[in-house]
Design a protein around this motif. Structure first.
Motif, PDB file in Angstrom:
ATOM      1  N   ALA A  90      20.048 -25.474 -17.130  1.00 35.35           N
ATOM      2  CA  ALA A  90      20.747 -25.123 -18.364  1.00 35.35           C
ATOM      3  C   ALA A  90      21.341 -26.353 -19.037  1.00 35.35           C
ATOM      4  N   THR A  91      21.427 -26.281 -20.359  1.00 38.36           N
ATOM      5  CA  THR A  91      22.035 -27.329 -21.171  1.00 38.36           C
ATOM      6  C   THR A  91      23.100 -26.705 -22.056  1.00 38.36           C
ATOM      7  N   VAL A  92      24.249 -27.362 -22.140  1.00 44.57           N
ATOM      8  CA  VAL A  92      25.354 -26.919 -22.984  1.00 44.57           C
ATOM      9  C   VAL A  92      25.495 -27.910 -24.133  1.00 44.57           C
ATOM     10  N   THR A  93      25.574 -27.401 -25.359  1.00 44.69           N
ATOM     11  CA  THR A  93      25.744 -28.251 -26.529  1.00 44.69           C
ATOM     12  C   THR A  93      26.893 -27.726 -27.373  1.00 44.69           C
TER      13      THR A  93
ATOM     14  N   THR B 157      28.782 -36.890 -18.673  1.00 46.66           N
ATOM     15  CA  THR B 157      28.224 -37.041 -17.338  1.00 46.66           C
ATOM     16  C   THR B 157      29.345 -36.976 -16.317  1.00 46.66           C
ATOM     17  N   LYS B 158      28.988 -37.032 -15.026  1.00 43.64           N
ATOM     18  CA  LYS B 158      30.008 -37.087 -13.986  1.00 43.64           C
ATOM     19  C   LYS B 158      30.861 -38.340 -14.131  1.00 43.64           C
ATOM     20  N   ALA B 159      30.240 -39.452 -14.498  1.00 45.75           N
ATOM     21  CA  ALA B 159      30.974 -40.707 -14.637  1.00 45.75           C
ATOM     22  C   ALA B 159      31.836 -40.727 -15.893  1.00 45.75           C
ATOM     23  N   ALA B 160      31.393 -40.057 -16.963  1.00 44.19           N
ATOM     24  CA  ALA B 160      32.153 -39.992 -18.224  1.00 44.19           C
ATOM     25  C   ALA B 160      32.204 -38.533 -18.657  1.00 44.19           C
TER      26      ALA B 160
ATOM     27  N   GLY C 147      15.747 -29.497 -23.952  1.00 44.64           N
ATOM     28  CA  GLY C 147      16.825 -30.101 -23.182  1.00 44.64           C
ATOM     29  C   GLY C 147      16.388 -30.645 -21.838  1.00 44.64           C
ATOM     30  N   LYS C 148      17.386 -31.150 -21.100  1.00 46.04           N
ATOM     31  CA  LYS C 148      17.134 -31.898 -19.863  1.00 46.04           C
ATOM     32  C   LYS C 148      17.330 -31.045 -18.619  1.00 46.04           C
ATOM     33  N   ARG C 149      16.706 -31.497 -17.553  1.00 43.92           N
ATOM     34  CA  ARG C 149      16.938 -30.963 -16.225  1.00 43.92           C
ATOM     35  C   ARG C 149      16.721 -32.102 -15.231  1.00 43.92           C
TER      36      ARG C 149
ATOM     37  N   PRO D 173      27.722 -34.232 -32.129  1.00 39.41           N
ATOM     38  CA  PRO D 173      27.574 -33.175 -31.140  1.00 39.41           C
ATOM     39  C   PRO D 173      27.817 -33.702 -29.734  1.00 39.41           C
ATOM     40  N   VAL D 174      28.219 -32.811 -28.858  1.00 38.64           N
ATOM     41  CA  VAL D 174      28.504 -33.144 -27.464  1.00 38.64           C
ATOM     42  C   VAL D 174      27.597 -32.288 -26.598  1.00 38.64           C
ATOM     43  N   ASP D 175      26.871 -32.917 -25.665  1.00 41.33           N
ATOM     44  CA  ASP D 175      26.013 -32.113 -24.803  1.00 41.33           C
ATOM     45  C   ASP D 175      26.090 -32.586 -23.362  1.00 41.33           C
ATOM     46  N   PHE D 176      25.683 -31.714 -22.449  1.00 38.91           N
ATOM     47  CA  PHE D 176      25.553 -32.074 -21.045  1.00 38.91           C
ATOM     48  C   PHE D 176      24.677 -31.039 -20.356  1.00 38.91           C
TER      49      PHE D 176
END
Length: 424
Positions: free
Chosen positions: A350-353, A221-224, A64-66, A361-364
């Motif tokens: 941390a990443t939430v999926t 995201t913050k924008a969406a 995942g991302k950071r 799937p939805v992740d952020f």
């Protein structure tokens, strides 16, 4: 490293980070890996990416991302020692989401020894224009040892084109051919004599078709920040909510006059929890504290799978929600608390999926924590007129002295429950 060059790498666990500089108008990017034999995957299971985050061998996983200091990294863990003997090459790729790589500044791939956290190879990719996918590098076997090669080969057909090029079956819309024109009926003929039947063994049943790989996803995201599960077709079956994390530096919380971070204990224990409110007005919490693990097939139709301390993407903390009972839900707030091992989420990435059984799937990712927070609201799921909506919260909360994290998140979202001390 220049493009086309190679370097030896240790046969051990390696952390591969695809990185770029974030900013307005910069598309998101996603790292992926393909395990090859003879230049092709053996099956779709040899493709590791955001929708299929771990290889069955355990040798490759998507972590995942950071984002730190305006730079985003999407990470893969490749344990070369655990790769199956037949695997000759591990392709390391990236795909752009919402644009082309010509809009992605400072694109790079960096390979680190996961145990020592030392850089063993790095390639900065330049000159991208309309490409929407890139093979940035690859690990390959040579005379019993592993090497890394800087590749830098682009595709204008996105992740779908890249995956298909290596033998992946991709789920894509199929165009239905128009019905053929009816041919004139042949003139009647005299039926020929029918020969006696010949008894033959029935043919074996056809092998079940392999489900194609789904490349669709939704990143909040913050924008969406929100998405309708109803519009995505994800309102039946189960939905798995996964939290995974990685601690980059060893911190334990906030101290000193200016909130300076101090040493973190190694026994970090995060707890994934959910506040729920049902359509009939009943409220409660699902959490490991007090063994309130919930239930999947009776109220509250939410179940906590276990209590994990590693944060690994293949495990981590998991909640399962029964969407077949979506009409019984009014709202669900998914949140995480620090049970022990730290006094803050500082430097915790941390990443939430959320993975519905049906639908994308939805992740952020969570933003960097800059306050002494021990509880973070992750996602709010609401049922409004039958429309099930997921909203990214990613909101760090700071409990007042003597107030529990659970009571803090309750007050912030107006749940109105009574709380008593509990332990695992």
């Amino acid at each position: 490293m220049p493009k086309g060059s190679n370097a030896p790498v240790p046969t051990t666990a390696l952390r591969v980070e695809v990185g770029w500089r974030s900013g307005p108008g910069v598309p998101d990017a996603d790292a992926s890996a393909l395990l090859l034999v003879g230049g092709k995957v053996r099956s779709d299971g040899d493709f590791v990416f955001y929708n299929q985050p771990a290889h069955s061998s355990g040798a490759v996983r998507h972590e995942g991302k950071r984002e730190v200091g305006g730079r985003v990294g999407d990470t893969l863990l490749v344990d070369l020692a655990r790769l199956e003997p037949g695997i000759e090459t591990v392709v390391l790729a990236a795909s752009a989401d919402g644009g082309a790589f010509g809009q992605v500044p400072d694109l790079s791939i960096e390979v680190r020894d996961a145990a020592r956290n030392t850089v063993v190879a790095r390639f900065d990719s330049t000159g991208a224009t309309v490409e929407t996918a890139f093979v940035l590098g690859e690990f390959y076997r040579r005379q019993g040892a592993w090497k890394f090669r800087a590749v830098g080969q682009g595709y204008d057909s996105g992740l779908e084109g890249l995956a298909a090029d290596f033998g992946i079956t991709v789920d894509e819309p199929r165009h239905t051919a128009p019905p053929a024109a009816a041919s004139p009926s042949p003139p009647p003929t005299t039926p020929a004599a029918v020969p006696p039947p010949v008894h033959q063994a029935p043919p074996p049943p056809p092998a079940p078709p392999t489900a194609p790989v789904r490349l669709t996803k939704v990143t909040l995201t913050k924008a969406a920040p929100s998405v309708s599960l109803t519009k995505q077709g994800g309102t039946s079956g189960t939905m798995r909510v996964n939290l995974n994390w990685e601690v980059r530096k060893q911190f334990s919380g906030w101290g000193g006059k200016r909130g300076r971070a101090v040493a973190l204990h190694n026994d970090l224990d995060l707890d994934l929890c959910a506040l729920f409110e049902l359509a009939d007005g009943r409220k409660g919490v699902v959490q490991s504290l007090g063994n309130a693990f919930g239930a999947l097939h009776q109220p509250p139709y939410i179940h906590l799978d276990g209590d994990d301390r590693t944060g690994a993407v293949a495990a981590g903390e998991n909640l399962t929600i029964n969407l077949d009972h979506r009409n019984d839900f009014r709202r669900i707030l998914v949140f995480v608390t620090i049970y022990e091992g730290a006094r803050s989420f500082a430097d915790l990435h941390a990443t939430v999926t959320l993975r519905p059984q049906h639908g994308a799937p939805v992740d952020f990712s969570l933003d960097e924590c800059t306050v002494p927070s021990t509880v973070c609201a992750l996602a709010l799921i609401t049922n409004t007129g039958g429309d099930l909506v997921v909203r990214r919260e990613a909101r760090y909360l700071v409990p007042e002295r003597g107030v529990s994290p659970q009571r803090t998140v309750d007050h912030a979202y107006g749940w109105g429950m009574n709380w008593t001390p509990g332990r695992k």
